[in-house]
Design an enzyme around this catalytic site. Structure first.
Site, PDB file in Angstrom:
ATOM      1  CG  LEU A 195      -1.856  -1.206   1.365  1.00 14.31           C
ATOM      2  CD1 LEU A 195      -2.893  -0.945   2.455  1.00 14.31           C
ATOM      3  CD2 LEU A 195      -2.540  -1.566   0.050  1.00 14.31           C
ATOM      4  CB  ALA A 196       2.636   2.958  -2.275  1.00 17.30           C
ATOM      5  NE  ARG A 198       1.861  13.535  11.340  1.00 14.03           N
ATOM      6  CZ  ARG A 198       1.799  12.443  12.089  1.00 14.03           C
ATOM      7  NH1 ARG A 198       0.837  11.552  11.866  1.00 14.03           N
ATOM      8  NH2 ARG A 198       2.657  12.241  13.046  1.00 14.03           N
ATOM      9  CG  ASN A 220      -2.609  -4.196  13.199  1.00 14.83           C
ATOM     10  OD1 ASN A 220      -1.868  -5.089  12.801  1.00 14.83           O
ATOM     11  ND2 ASN A 220      -3.462  -3.558  12.424  1.00 14.83           N
ATOM     12  CG  ASN A 246       2.936   8.434  10.092  1.00 15.15           C
ATOM     13  OD1 ASN A 246       2.472   7.932   9.081  1.00 15.15           O
ATOM     14  ND2 ASN A 246       2.912   7.818  11.263  1.00 15.15           N
ATOM     15  CE1 TYR A 303      37.492  17.006  -9.830  1.00 11.09           C
ATOM     16  CE2 TYR A 303      38.362  18.251 -11.689  1.00 11.09           C
ATOM     17  CZ  TYR A 303      37.413  17.403 -11.148  1.00 11.09           C
ATOM     18  OH  TYR A 303      36.389  16.936 -11.934  1.00 11.09           O
ATOM     19  CE1 TYR A 325      31.725  21.841 -18.542  1.00  4.71           C
ATOM     20  CE2 TYR A 325      31.939  23.341 -16.687  1.00  4.71           C
ATOM     21  CZ  TYR A 325      31.183  22.798 -17.707  1.00  4.71           C
ATOM     22  OH  TYR A 325      29.887  23.211 -17.870  1.00  4.71           O
ATOM     23  CB  SER A 364      57.025  22.261  -9.307  1.00  5.89           C
ATOM     24  OG  SER A 364      57.433  21.078  -8.693  1.00  5.89           O
ATOM     25  NE  ARG A 379      59.075  25.518 -13.029  1.00  8.85           N
ATOM     26  CZ  ARG A 379      59.895  24.556 -12.526  1.00  8.85           C
ATOM     27  NH1 ARG A 379      61.210  24.687 -12.570  1.00  8.85           N
ATOM     28  NH2 ARG A 379      59.383  23.486 -11.998  1.00  8.85           N
TER      29      ARG A 379
HETATM   30  C1  UD1 Z   1      -3.204   1.199  10.513  1.00  7.42           C
HETATM   31  C2  UD1 Z   1      -3.990   0.047  11.134  1.00  7.42           C
HETATM   32  C3  UD1 Z   1      -3.736   0.044  12.639  1.00  7.42           C
HETATM   33  C4  UD1 Z   1      -2.262  -0.064  12.912  1.00  7.42           C
HETATM   34  C5  UD1 Z   1      -1.515   1.044  12.178  1.00  7.42           C
HETATM   35  C6  UD1 Z   1      -0.017   0.842  12.295  1.00  7.42           C
HETATM   36  C7  UD1 Z   1      -5.993  -0.241   9.816  1.00  7.42           C
HETATM   37  C8  UD1 Z   1      -7.443   0.013   9.717  1.00  7.42           C
HETATM   38  N1  UD1 Z   1      -5.385   0.216  10.875  1.00  7.42           N
HETATM   39  O1  UD1 Z   1      -3.777   2.385  11.067  1.00  7.42           O
HETATM   40  O2  UD1 Z   1      -4.395  -1.043  13.247  1.00  7.42           O
HETATM   41  O3  UD1 Z   1      -2.015  -0.002  14.313  1.00  7.42           O
HETATM   42  O4  UD1 Z   1      -1.825   1.048  10.788  1.00  7.42           O
HETATM   43  O5  UD1 Z   1       0.643   1.953  11.799  1.00  7.42           O
HETATM   44  O6  UD1 Z   1      -5.439  -0.875   8.930  1.00  7.42           O
HETATM   45  N2  UD1 Z   1      -3.687   3.431   3.027  1.00  7.42           N
HETATM   46  C9  UD1 Z   1      -4.068   3.426   1.725  1.00  7.42           C
HETATM   47  N3  UD1 Z   1      -5.351   3.730   1.405  1.00  7.42           N
HETATM   48  C10 UD1 Z   1      -6.289   4.027   2.338  1.00  7.42           C
HETATM   49  C11 UD1 Z   1      -5.870   4.053   3.696  1.00  7.42           C
HETATM   50  C12 UD1 Z   1      -4.569   3.729   3.996  1.00  7.42           C
HETATM   51  O7  UD1 Z   1      -3.270   3.148   0.832  1.00  7.42           O
HETATM   52  O8  UD1 Z   1      -7.438   4.292   1.957  1.00  7.42           O
HETATM   53  C13 UD1 Z   1      -2.295   3.088   3.353  1.00  7.42           C
HETATM   54  C14 UD1 Z   1      -1.557   4.295   3.912  1.00  7.42           C
HETATM   55  O9  UD1 Z   1      -0.873   4.976   2.906  1.00  7.42           O
HETATM   56  C15 UD1 Z   1      -0.599   3.673   4.867  1.00  7.42           C
HETATM   57  C16 UD1 Z   1      -1.317   2.424   5.351  1.00  7.42           C
HETATM   58  O10 UD1 Z   1      -2.294   2.139   4.394  1.00  7.42           O
HETATM   59  O11 UD1 Z   1       0.609   3.268   4.228  1.00  7.42           O
HETATM   60  C17 UD1 Z   1      -1.925   2.624   6.736  1.00  7.42           C
HETATM   61  O12 UD1 Z   1      -2.901   3.623   6.666  1.00  7.42           O
HETATM   62  P1  UD1 Z   1      -3.140   4.641   7.842  1.00  7.42           P
HETATM   63  O13 UD1 Z   1      -4.305   5.497   7.495  1.00  7.42           O
HETATM   64  O14 UD1 Z   1      -1.909   5.298   8.218  1.00  7.42           O
HETATM   65  O15 UD1 Z   1      -3.611   3.621   8.977  1.00  7.42           O
HETATM   66  P2  UD1 Z   1      -3.545   3.870  10.510  1.00  7.42           P
HETATM   67  O16 UD1 Z   1      -4.701   4.676  10.895  1.00  7.42           O
HETATM   68  O17 UD1 Z   1      -2.198   4.319  10.887  1.00  7.42           O
HETATM   69 CA    CA Z   2      -0.266   5.151   9.845  1.00  7.17          CA
END
Ligand code: UD1
Ligand code: CA
Length: 452
Positions: A12-13, A19, A174, A231, A353, A374, A410, A427
């Site tokens: 997931l990216a 922030r 988690n 973050n 250099y 250069y 030199s 020189r």
């Molecule tokens: C999530 C977990 C939480 C855990 C925490 C650890 C869930 C619901 N919660 O919470 O239990 O303790 O991570 O850091 O999973 N993302 C998407 N699309 C979305 C939402 C999120 O790609 O719609 C990606 C974010 O870019 C991120 C990751 O998922 O890389 C986590 O999302 P974030 O919203 O930060 O979850 P947390 O609320 O931190």
């Molecule tokens: Ca997070």
């Protein structure tokens, strides 16, 4: 683990990363010189995932391009709306439909996870769990989902915002990463609703959905360091510190001496041989190889450099991309080398250099020698032969060749090739006037000296 188990990794990216206060997407910020996203893609490849999906936000071509660059076979999916982590995973539905044995879900902003931990999550699936979540115990659990464990089984993950007072007392949190059985993943994810405080589709709800379907969930514990998410830039620096400590330890365990490891900074791909000595305050940018027995003295900066066996560098040396030092070569203080091969045993000891050049074996380059490579438009090559001796403070105006064994006097400005074993001097003739100073002083006798 059976190598025949098919594994899909979904990274997931899609995070906005506001922030970071940056023009650059959060997941492309580097740790150890490598984007966080690339760390995670490299990790899943190392962990044996045959299929990799990256989920990016809408219009994030930069993130998609970085993913493809890191892993050309990565499939890119776009999460058009940010509706929660389960919704994000379902953006990769087409990949889930292939029903691989294992599905790993990772966050691109959590770059320090190890392949060993992913192997433990996958082993839990191989043992019959439908879901394995990654837990950890942070110093402050506020904000994290809590793992609700009962009789060795994971029964729920409760988001902090949705948790009761009693659930908020739970220390086990988690990390966000999860392994799901590919047989069940799609059905579990599609059964998740958004009836929660944030009106999001939570990946974490897969645990309760599984339980209701009679499927087992478990958890695996990792260290807080390993699962730290980034973050903001303060957390980015904390991740960097953890990464650097890992690199230093690995490099020392492989046989290099770091006198003050906390002051030496490596890149993700730095390779250091045995019996290498690295003094304090040395920085390695990407692409460096240091072979056995070399010495890197204090306050040196290397990037894209190859330092061969027993060569010595610094103190206060700068090796830029394409610097290639032969065995036993010496590059001393305040010397900069760029795109140059320095032959075995050659010495460039002080204040030089050397760019776009080759220096033959055992050549001696005097203090202050500069390759003028250069002209403001183009770069040109300087070739210095084996055993050549370039006198101090010489300017070698490229393109130019100094033959094997030749001498340069030199202070010369050399604009034409010098034949092997010749002496080139450029020189003015030295003029001497005997007794001049005595006459000079006498002519001014009695005149008070002005102090500046
Ligand atoms: C999530 C977990 C939480 C855990 C925490 C650890 C869930 C619901 N919660 O919470 O239990 O303790 O991570 O850091 O999973 N993302 C998407 N699309 C979305 C939402 C999120 O790609 O719609 C990606 C974010 O870019 C991120 C990751 O998922 O890389 C986590 O999302 P974030 O919203 O930060 O979850 P947390 O609320 O931190
Ligand atoms: Ca997070």
């Amino acid at each position: 683990m059976s190598p025949t188990r098919q594994c899909l990794a979904i990274v997931l990216a899609a995070g906005e990363g506001t922030r970071m206060k940056s023009a650059r997407p959060k997941v492309l910020h580097p740790v150890g010189g490598k984007p966080m996203l690339t760390h995670v893609l490299d990790l899943v490849a190392e962990a044996g995932a045959q299929t990799v999906a990256a989920v990016v936000g809408p219009g994030r071509d930069d993130v998609a391009d970085a993913a493809r660059q890191a892993l050309p076979e990565a499939q890119i999916f776009v999460q058009t709306e940010r509706l929660g982590t389960a919704h994000a995973v379902l953006a990769a539905k087409a990949a889930l439909q292939a029903k691989p044995d294992d599905v790993l879900v990772l966050f691109a902003d959590t770059p320090l996870v190890t392949a060993a931990t992913l192997a433990r999550l996958r082993a839990a699936l191989a043992d019959g769990a439908a879901l394995a979540a990654l837990g950890f115990e942070p110093a402050d659990p506020t904000g994290y989902g809590r793992l609700v464990v009962d009789g060795g089984q994971l029964v729920a993950i409760r988001e902090h915002k949705d948790a009761s007072e009693a659930e908020r007392e739970i220390k086990l949190c988690n990390a966000g990463l999860m392994a799901l059985s590919g047989q069940h993943a799609l059905a579990l994810l599609e059964a998740i609703g958004n009836a929660n405080v944030q009106k999001e589709f939570y990946l974490t709800d897969a645990v309760e959905v599984a339980r209701k379907a009679g499927l087992k969930s478990v958890h695996v514990v990792a260290s807080a360091q390993e699962v730290m998410g980034v973050n903001d830039r303060v957390q980015l620096s904390a991740a960097e510190a953890i990464f650097q400590n890992r690199m230093r330890e690995n490099i020392m365990r492989e046989g290099a001496t770091l006198v003050a490891p906390e002051t030496v900074f490596f890149s993700f791909d730095t390779k250091i041989g045995r019996d290498v000595l690295i003094e304090p305050n040395v920085v390695f940018g990407p692409g460096c190889i240091v072979e056995d027995g070399a010495i890197i003295h204090a306050f040196s900066h290397l990037e894209g450099a190859h330092v061969r066996a027993r060569a010595t560098v610094g103190p206060y040396a700068r090796l830029r991309p394409g610097a290639d030092l032969g065995e036993g070569a010496k590059v001393g203080n305040f010397v900069e080398i760029k795109s140059a091969h320095v032959g075995a045993g050659a010495k460039i000891s002080h204040l030089s250099y050397i760019g776009d050049a080759s220096v033959g074996a055992d050549a001696n380059i005097g203090a202050g020698t500069i390759t003028c490579n250069y002209d403001g438009y183009n770069k040109f090559k300087t070739q210095i032969g084996a055993g050549a001796f370039v006198g101090s403070n010489s300017s070698l105006v490229a393109p130019v060749t100094i033959g094997d064994g030749a001498y340069v006097g030199s202070g010369s400005v050399i604009t034409q090739d010098v034949a092997p074993d010749a002496l080139a001097l450029e020189r003015g003739q030295q003029v001497e006037k005997p007794g001049w100073a005595i006459r000079f002083r006498a002519s001014l006798a009695g005149t008070p000296k002005k102090r500046p």
